[in-house]
Design a protein around this motif. Structure first.
Motif, PDB file in Angstrom:
ATOM      1  N   LEU A 144       9.147  28.230 -37.063  1.00  0.00           N
ATOM      2  CA  LEU A 144       9.106  29.690 -36.960  1.00  0.00           C
ATOM      3  C   LEU A 144       8.230  30.246 -38.082  1.00  0.00           C
ATOM      4  CD1 LEU A 144      12.756  30.817 -36.083  1.00  0.00           C
ATOM      5  CD2 LEU A 144      10.871  30.214 -34.557  1.00  0.00           C
ATOM      6  N   ALA A 145       8.449  29.705 -39.281  1.00  0.00           N
ATOM      7  CA  ALA A 145       7.689  30.183 -40.433  1.00  0.00           C
ATOM      8  C   ALA A 145       6.194  29.952 -40.232  1.00  0.00           C
ATOM      9  CB  ALA A 145       8.154  29.479 -41.699  1.00  0.00           C
ATOM     10  N   GLN A 146       5.880  28.789 -39.702  1.00  0.00           N
ATOM     11  CA  GLN A 146       4.471  28.466 -39.544  1.00  0.00           C
ATOM     12  C   GLN A 146       3.803  29.358 -38.506  1.00  0.00           C
ATOM     13  OE1 GLN A 146       3.072  24.764 -37.786  1.00  0.00           O
ATOM     14  NE2 GLN A 146       1.236  26.066 -37.852  1.00  0.00           N
ATOM     15  N   LEU A 147       4.512  29.583 -37.409  1.00  0.00           N
ATOM     16  CA  LEU A 147       3.956  30.417 -36.347  1.00  0.00           C
ATOM     17  C   LEU A 147       3.851  31.883 -36.769  1.00  0.00           C
ATOM     18  CD1 LEU A 147       5.723  28.868 -33.235  1.00  0.00           C
ATOM     19  CD2 LEU A 147       3.322  28.647 -33.900  1.00  0.00           C
ATOM     20  N   ALA A 148       4.704  32.293 -37.689  1.00  0.00           N
ATOM     21  CA  ALA A 148       4.654  33.685 -38.136  1.00  0.00           C
ATOM     22  C   ALA A 148       3.324  34.002 -38.808  1.00  0.00           C
ATOM     23  CB  ALA A 148       5.803  33.983 -39.089  1.00  0.00           C
ATOM     24  N   GLY A 149       2.693  32.984 -39.380  1.00  0.00           N
ATOM     25  CA  GLY A 149       1.319  33.147 -39.851  1.00  0.00           C
ATOM     26  C   GLY A 149       1.148  33.689 -41.247  1.00  0.00           C
TER      27      GLY A 149
END
Lengths: 239, 239
Positions: A144-149
């Motif tokens: 999730l953190a990574q996709l949040a950008g």
DNA sequence: TAATCAGTTATTGTTAACAATCTGATATTC
DNA sequence: GAATATCAGATTGTTAACAATAACTGATTA
């Protein structure tokens, strides 16, 4: 898990290998807080020079997984209860912000990826591979953190995740109490798909509070010894 | 600023001294992003062994103030515009959380301390000591974090503050544009005193966005050279 | 028994010499 | 002239020996 093999068939550990091994051992609750980390001992276990261990310990100290005291070496860090609470309080803040950023930008591909992750996690749990399921439930949050950008939010979440196992007591409740509950993850994904920031945050907060409720001060440390450390090395030595 | 004097009258720098000096030089925009940091050069400037410099550079790299590439040494980090934006976005999140924690726990003593800080900052600015005023305006944020009582939030805010000068371009606008506006700090303190979380957060966000609006990609780096580095050393050598 | 001390060993910290790698200049070839 | 090769110097990386400090042991004394 990494590490090169040389001509004579010996495992060759790089600096990053050693670092990751120790981090993983902490994450898996194999290395208990307070454990002394002697330089020569580690150097022998990994088959590397002392200087390399020295650098790794300094790096670990910087991410607060290890505490160094001048002339008396390094120990696995032992955060106070207060620090543990601060860590979790901050985690709620960070994960909320991640959800907000993610919902603002997530496209169809992102949602598919999250859903796939969720399914994999569920399957793995049903198959009874609880060690891998635990790893995947952590990866859910990381992803999730990574996709949040936002790279800084991601960095901080990873920092908190690395430090968390030093705070939580291992295996307090029943076995399935010790991992993120899959149905809670599911509810979070639902809210993300509906772009419902408020619900997403609420469910995530509940989820995190649920994990946090397991913080206790350790009753009587089983003091992990040489043997535990050795397990650390023999673990992935399938040469 | 620290550093021991030995019998022969020479300044003696400890590892932490060297670290702080370099950090401060970055904070003061004396060390520009991208500047090469040669080990022997630094060792000579500080009068210490190369090994010590080596350790400091590794530590700085860990807090992302320095970028190390294998076999080609260290440079002052040069974060991308995107990373700069992420840094500020995260800062808004962190400072909001700090305000919330602070308002929840602040007693009369805390409020007095904050007010005193604010006055000092104002006076210093009126006296025309703009360098010290800048330092105090940063300290204002740090102090709120400290009083809020969450050590992890405090740690992250300090991390962001250290990295920020690498992102902002020095001296873009008029002189008084380059510091936190005192009246904005005042509005924040008012809201804290009234325990008005919503207003406090709103004003803080405005305040931070105002600072953030000054991020630009550097036009043509004046490439700080040896001389700048030297200024770093001669700066505080009043033995 | 508990406290102090001295000497021994174990452990961490530092250094200087050496090795490996990169950089830049000049020469060489096409 | 442009591309490549070669070499010297500069810079970073590694190591093994040594120094400094802490931890341990056991004897001695009150």
């Amino acid at each position: 898990m990494s590490a090169q093999i040389d001509i004579s068939g010996n495992t060759r550990f790089s600096e990053d290998d050693v670092l990751r091994r120790i981090e993983q051992a902490v994450l898996d609750h194999r290395l208990a807080p307070g454990t002394k980390l002697k330089e020569v001992q580690l150097a022998n276990l990994f088959g590397v020079k002392r200087g390399l261990i020295r650098k790794v310990l300094t790096r670990l100290a910087h991410s607060r997984l290890v505490e160094q005291t001048p002339n008396r070496g390094a120990r696995v860090a032992k955060p106070s209860v207060k620090e543990g609470q601060d860590l979790f309080a901050t985690r709620r803040v960070i994960e909320s912000a991640i959800l907000e950023a993610l919902i603002a930008k997530a496209d169809e591909t992102d949602l598919q990826q999250i859903t796939k992750m969720l399914e994999l996690e569920h399957e793995t749990y049903l198959q009874g591979d609880s060690e891998r399921a635990l790893k995947l439930s952590i990866d859910f949050h990381r992803q999730l953190a990574q996709l949040a950008g936002n790279s800084v939010l991601e960095e901080y979440l990873n920092d908190i995740i690395r430090r968390t196992p030093l705070v939580i007591l291992a295996h307090l409740g029943a076995d399935d109490e010790n991992r993120c509950r899959n149905q809670e993850h599911e509810a979070i994904v639902d809210a993300i798909a509906k772009r419902d920031i408020k619900t997403a945050k609420r469910v995530m907060n509940q989820h995190l509070l649920h994990i946090e409720s397991k913080i206790r001060h350790k009753p009587d440390e089983p003091k992990s010894d040489l043997a535990t450390l050795l397990r650390l090395q023999t673990d992935g030595d399938a040469a």
